[in-house]
Scaffold this active site. Structure first.
Site, PDB file in Angstrom:
ATOM      1  CG  ASN A  89      44.897  34.509  58.555  1.00 18.53           C
ATOM      2  OD1 ASN A  89      43.987  34.882  58.452  1.00 18.53           O
ATOM      3  ND2 ASN A  89      44.322  34.346  57.080  1.00 18.53           N
ATOM      4  CG  HIS A  96      38.461  33.301  51.184  1.00 21.21           C
ATOM      5  ND1 HIS A  96      38.480  34.817  50.381  1.00 21.21           N
ATOM      6  CD2 HIS A  96      39.698  33.369  51.006  1.00 21.21           C
ATOM      7  CE1 HIS A  96      40.083  35.149  50.376  1.00 21.21           C
ATOM      8  NE2 HIS A  96      40.847  34.782  51.232  1.00 21.21           N
TER       9      HIS A  96
HETATM   10  C1  XIL Z   1      45.508  35.744  47.108  1.00 18.58           C
HETATM   11  C2  XIL Z   1      45.384  37.080  46.326  1.00 18.58           C
HETATM   12  O1  XIL Z   1      44.230  37.791  47.283  1.00 18.58           O
HETATM   13  C3  XIL Z   1      45.910  37.165  45.259  1.00 18.58           C
HETATM   14  O2  XIL Z   1      46.293  37.967  44.735  1.00 18.58           O
HETATM   15  C4  XIL Z   1      46.777  35.571  44.515  1.00 18.58           C
HETATM   16  O3  XIL Z   1      47.305  36.446  42.878  1.00 18.58           O
HETATM   17  C5  XIL Z   1      47.536  34.359  45.513  1.00 18.58           C
HETATM   18  O4  XIL Z   1      47.011  34.887  46.810  1.00 18.58           O
HETATM   19  N1  XIL Z   1      43.952  32.851  51.023  1.00 18.58           N
HETATM   20  C6  XIL Z   1      45.405  33.451  51.634  1.00 18.58           C
HETATM   21  C7  XIL Z   1      45.176  35.271  50.773  1.00 18.58           C
HETATM   22  O5  XIL Z   1      46.064  33.431  52.931  1.00 18.58           O
HETATM   23  O6  XIL Z   1      47.065  35.253  50.335  1.00 18.58           O
HETATM   24  C8  XIL Z   1      45.173  34.528  49.406  1.00 18.58           C
HETATM   25  O7  XIL Z   1      45.378  35.916  48.322  1.00 18.58           O
HETATM   26  C9  XIL Z   1      43.574  34.240  49.244  1.00 18.58           C
HETATM   27  C10 XIL Z   1      43.257  32.503  50.132  1.00 18.58           C
END
Ligand code: XIL
Length: 381
Positions: free
Chosen positions: A219, A257
């Protein structure tokens, strides 16, 4: 076959054939319109074969769980499987939360993506650095710790978890300014600096051995890179190297994201460029899923209708997934706007509430919801 079994089989077949016409008429009437209007993403998933997923947090209320069941057919563990959450010390692994999550997903027949075995950012094991510093041979110790974790955790759920994010974010974040470590695509994470790239192959091989049927994914985040920039090329090159070395990797997750300012590389991404990127990954022999999609509303504040603009970004991503044959799933990173990690994450908390998801704080479907449905319906079975 005994007589009794035959009679049962016959009765069952008769019941089925009697039920079939009515069911198929009902199913026909309910077929989603191309606009996606009135359709749940779960229905869309059934019609397209593309998994529609959301992140599952440990703190979910009953109402949010009901939202998950009503809207999605797949879930990803948001935090429960991360090393920091499962192992407070090098010697211990706590399975209480993950056991509960796995049981719930199976009970509700939701495909589960367990996220993630090795991630060096934010939620790595907090004791790992000191543990390696104290070891006479840090590389050997790290190899041992990785083998223990992968074997123990994947092995415990053998046959019960469909997909693993084996490795998360192996590459550096591209471009200065987002993270202290990064100015180039050379990874500087603790696994890489201690073991070199071989840690990736090792982890995949161990995971395959622990559960031969689970689908194994790598990922990666791509919000730092336009398609065709060094980061997205580095990901293609990494996957090509892994395939060439016969590493058992089944898929690549693109986090998606939409994080940065309006200059975010993710926004200008057109459906066509994202589709061709997914196609390029597919040609390497892997499946692709959009794994952690969210679109911050404040980035679109200058648009005449920010919610419609947000829906348009979602639609571009969903359409690209539908059009690219290798794409097998799309997952958004949270259920309701009010649960989003972006409101507490350091880079994005200043603009809270970010309202980046498909359901508003009361669980109502936003414009973006139907946009995802419409985008995915570009592919029908
Ligand atoms: C984020 C979670 O959503 C939060 O709750 C935690 O505090 C931090 O991590 N990339 C990723 C995810 O692969 O695991 C992350 O998730 C967001 C960014």
């Amino acid at each position: 076959m005994s007589c009794r079994t035959t009679t049962f089989a016959l009765l069952a077949a008769l019941a089925l054939s009697a039920a079939t016409p009515a069911t198929s008429v009902a199913a026909k009437q309910k077929r989603c319109p191309a606009s996606g209007a009135g359709c749940s993403l779960k229905q869309v998933a059934a019609e397209t074969g593309i998994f529609a997923g959301t992140a599952l947090s440990n703190e979910m209320t009953a109402a949010e769980k009901a939202d998950v069941i009503a809207n999605f057919n797949a879930v990803t563990s948001e935090n429960a499987f991360k090393w920091s959450e499962m192992s407070k010390t090098a010697e211990t692994t706590d399975f209480a939360t993950t056991d509960r999550l796995v049981a719930w997903a199976r009970w509700k027949k939701l495909r589960l993506r367990a996220h993630t075995l090795l991630w060096h950012r934010i939620q790595n094991a907090p004791w790992l650095k000191a543990e390696l510093a104290a070891a006479p041979d840090p590389a050997a110790r790290l190899r041992e710790l990785i083998a223990e974790r992968v074997t123990k955790v994947v092995g415990r759920y053998r046959g019960k978890i469909e997909v693993w994010d084996v490795i998360n974010e192996p590459l550096a974040i591209f471009g200065a300014g987002y993270d202290t470590e990064d100015t180039a695509v050379t990874p500087k994470n603790i696994f890489y600096t201690t073991l070199g790239e071989g840690y990736i192959a090792d982890a995949f091989r161990l995971a395959r051995k622990a559960d031969p049927k689970a689908k194994l994914f790598l990922n990666e985040l791509l919000w730092d890179s336009r398609i065709g920039d060094p980061k997205s090329d580095a990901l293609l090159a990494l996957v090509a190297r892994l395939k060439k070395a016969r590493v058992p990797i089944d898929g690549v997750g693109i986090q998606a994201h939409a994080m940065l300012g309006t200059s975010s590389p993710w926004f200008p991404s057109t459906t066509a460029s994202l589709k061709s990127y997914i196609d390029a990954l597919g040609k390497l022999g892997v499946k692709v899923e959009i794994t952690e999609l969210d679109v911050r509303l404040p980035l679109l504040a200058d648009q005449p209708n920010p919610l419609a603009a947000q829906a348009a970004v979602y639609r571009r991503v969903a359409s690209a997934c539908a059009q690219a044959r290798a794409c097998t799933g799309l997952t958004v990173w949270g259920v309701r706007d009010s649960d989003s990690w972006l409101d507490s994450y350091s880079l994005t908390s200043a603009t809270a509430p970010n309202k980046p998801l498909l359901l508003d704080a009361s669980g109502k479907r936003k414009l973006a919801y139907q946009a995802v449905a419409a985008g995915l319906l570009g592919r029908r079975r």
